[in-house]
Design a protein around this motif. Sequence first.
Motif, PDB file in Angstrom:
ATOM      1  N   PHE A 277       0.783  -1.171  -0.020  1.00 10.82           N
ATOM      2  CA  PHE A 277      -0.063  -0.113   0.098  1.00 10.82           C
ATOM      3  C   PHE A 277       0.918   1.133  -0.073  1.00 10.82           C
ATOM      4  O   PHE A 277       0.589   2.119  -0.645  1.00 10.82           O
ATOM      5  CB  PHE A 277      -1.012   0.009   1.283  1.00 10.82           C
ATOM      6  N   TYR A 278       1.854   1.293   0.708  1.00 11.02           N
ATOM      7  CA  TYR A 278       2.823   2.417   0.972  1.00 11.02           C
ATOM      8  C   TYR A 278       3.477   2.690  -0.448  1.00 11.02           C
ATOM      9  O   TYR A 278       3.552   3.923  -0.852  1.00 11.02           O
ATOM     10  CB  TYR A 278       3.859   2.427   2.004  1.00 11.02           C
ATOM     11  N   ARG A 279       3.949   1.482  -1.168  1.00  5.69           N
ATOM     12  CA  ARG A 279       4.670   1.714  -2.299  1.00  5.69           C
ATOM     13  C   ARG A 279       3.790   2.267  -3.373  1.00  5.69           C
ATOM     14  O   ARG A 279       4.083   3.081  -4.095  1.00  5.69           O
ATOM     15  CB  ARG A 279       5.291   0.394  -2.572  1.00  5.69           C
ATOM     16  N   SER A 280       2.589   1.753  -3.166  1.00  5.61           N
ATOM     17  CA  SER A 280       1.688   2.087  -4.422  1.00  5.61           C
ATOM     18  C   SER A 280       1.130   3.426  -4.302  1.00  5.61           C
ATOM     19  O   SER A 280       1.121   4.354  -5.407  1.00  5.61           O
ATOM     20  CB  SER A 280       0.461   1.026  -4.212  1.00  5.61           C
ATOM     21  N   TYR A 281       1.074   4.080  -2.950  1.00  2.98           N
ATOM     22  CA  TYR A 281       0.738   5.416  -2.883  1.00  2.98           C
ATOM     23  C   TYR A 281       1.901   6.205  -3.084  1.00  2.98           C
ATOM     24  O   TYR A 281       1.762   7.367  -3.803  1.00  2.98           O
ATOM     25  CB  TYR A 281       0.368   5.674  -1.289  1.00  2.98           C
ATOM     26  N   LEU A 282       3.149   5.959  -2.908  1.00  2.00           N
ATOM     27  CA  LEU A 282       4.239   6.616  -3.094  1.00  2.00           C
ATOM     28  C   LEU A 282       4.167   6.877  -4.811  1.00  2.00           C
ATOM     29  O   LEU A 282       4.744   8.063  -5.373  1.00  2.00           O
ATOM     30  CB  LEU A 282       5.574   6.024  -2.401  1.00  2.00           C
ATOM     31  N   GLU A 283       4.430   5.658  -5.270  1.00  3.56           N
ATOM     32  CA  GLU A 283       4.306   5.742  -6.720  1.00  3.56           C
ATOM     33  C   GLU A 283       3.400   6.556  -7.507  1.00  3.56           C
ATOM     34  O   GLU A 283       3.393   7.102  -8.479  1.00  3.56           O
ATOM     35  CB  GLU A 283       4.464   4.198  -7.268  1.00  3.56           C
ATOM     36  N   PHE A 284       1.835   6.504  -6.886  1.00  2.45           N
ATOM     37  CA  PHE A 284       1.005   7.285  -7.387  1.00  2.45           C
ATOM     38  C   PHE A 284       1.105   8.817  -7.220  1.00  2.45           C
ATOM     39  O   PHE A 284       0.938   9.572  -8.152  1.00  2.45           O
ATOM     40  CB  PHE A 284      -0.240   7.035  -6.664  1.00  2.45           C
ATOM     41  N   VAL A 285       1.697   9.117  -6.282  1.00  4.11           N
ATOM     42  CA  VAL A 285       2.008  10.473  -5.742  1.00  4.11           C
ATOM     43  C   VAL A 285       3.285  11.132  -6.608  1.00  4.11           C
ATOM     44  O   VAL A 285       3.315  12.193  -7.277  1.00  4.11           O
ATOM     45  CB  VAL A 285       2.135  10.840  -4.318  1.00  4.11           C
ATOM     46  N   GLU A 286       4.218  10.305  -6.678  1.00  9.22           N
ATOM     47  CA  GLU A 286       5.396  10.727  -7.314  1.00  9.22           C
ATOM     48  C   GLU A 286       5.385  10.490  -8.774  1.00  9.22           C
ATOM     49  O   GLU A 286       6.651  10.879  -9.638  1.00  9.22           O
ATOM     50  CB  GLU A 286       6.594  10.098  -6.547  1.00  9.22           C
ATOM     51  N   GLY A 287       4.649   9.492  -9.564  1.00  9.06           N
ATOM     52  CA  GLY A 287       4.521   9.423 -10.898  1.00  9.06           C
ATOM     53  C   GLY A 287       5.433   8.251 -11.324  1.00  9.06           C
ATOM     54  O   GLY A 287       6.113   7.609 -10.392  1.00  9.06           O
ATOM     55  N   GLU A 288       5.621   8.236 -12.539  1.00  6.44           N
ATOM     56  CA  GLU A 288       5.963   6.881 -13.394  1.00  6.44           C
ATOM     57  C   GLU A 288       7.542   6.701 -12.895  1.00  6.44           C
ATOM     58  O   GLU A 288       8.210   5.787 -12.996  1.00  6.44           O
ATOM     59  CB  GLU A 288       5.852   7.025 -14.697  1.00  6.44           C
ATOM     60  N   GLY A 289       8.149   8.194 -12.680  1.00  6.68           N
ATOM     61  CA  GLY A 289       9.661   8.008 -12.705  1.00  6.68           C
ATOM     62  C   GLY A 289      10.007   7.329 -11.199  1.00  6.68           C
ATOM     63  O   GLY A 289      11.129   6.784 -11.122  1.00  6.68           O
TER      64      GLY A 289
END
Length: 311
Positions: A277-289
Amino acid sequence: MQEVNSASLGSALNAVWSGLLWTLQNLAEAFLNIGYAVANPSMWLDWSDKQAVMRFVYYGGSVELFFAFAAIVLLISIIGFIHRPFMWGCVRGLETFANTTGRFFAWAGLLMVLQQIIIVFMQRIFTRPDIVFGFGVPLQFDISWYAEELKLYNALVVALCVTYTFVQGGHVRVDLIYSAVSFRTKKVIDMCGSVLFMIPVATLVWMYGWYFMWRHLIVPKPSASDTLERLLLKSRAMRWNVETIGFSPNGFTAYFLFKILLVAFAGMVFLQAIAFFYRSYLEFVEGEGSENKYLDKDTLGEGEEAYEGVH
């Protein structure tokens, strides 16, 4: 008719409100329970006291424990939402734990193969009824004992390598919809999946597995329906009764380990659900990079990239 509909709506709203109040009350009490448990460890960790054992059994599968974990996760999440590097640190820590555990216990697969070869040689070539390991005081069991022990190696791989395989992306998946949506939609699906599927399933497995485990370790057998007071009464007659009965004559006699592995499996999946959940949220916020940022994936080495991820 309108009065009936209004009454039904009012009952539903009242039930929702009562459930919300119950949840908030338990979350608030969770911090008190955590503080009390930390301040009084002998109440549940001093296993020379039979009542302490029963308290450990009761709280290990209780609502109080669930909300204690929920309160800790909520607090960590709030800090992480405010300070994203802290959340990334939690992700890296939990994924490192999954990877390290999985990489270590994956060697059980090799042990399983080697032991099977030894069994075949001892049975077919040396025609021995048993196998002896060690010096001085040897470890001697019937061959059927070692043959059934192979199940334990398989259970070690399944239970303790499942989150490692998840981190590595090794589980089989059918992406009929997932593969066709945008990056951020994928992350929303991942977050919903971890909260709506992984955490509830891991919690249910833990709740059933916890008492299933303890029923094969002590008597009188505890039950999920027992109150704390009833378990404390049972503690007067409590004694250790670790399951050592095989399914066949001279068969493997440590089946209680499978019950322990079931609980370990549930705990590791629960922790990995939080990390996912944390990884998915962080990647959602920070984008594909930020996709797969800090992800410690296994590699076959330089020049073997084409074969990685092939299952």
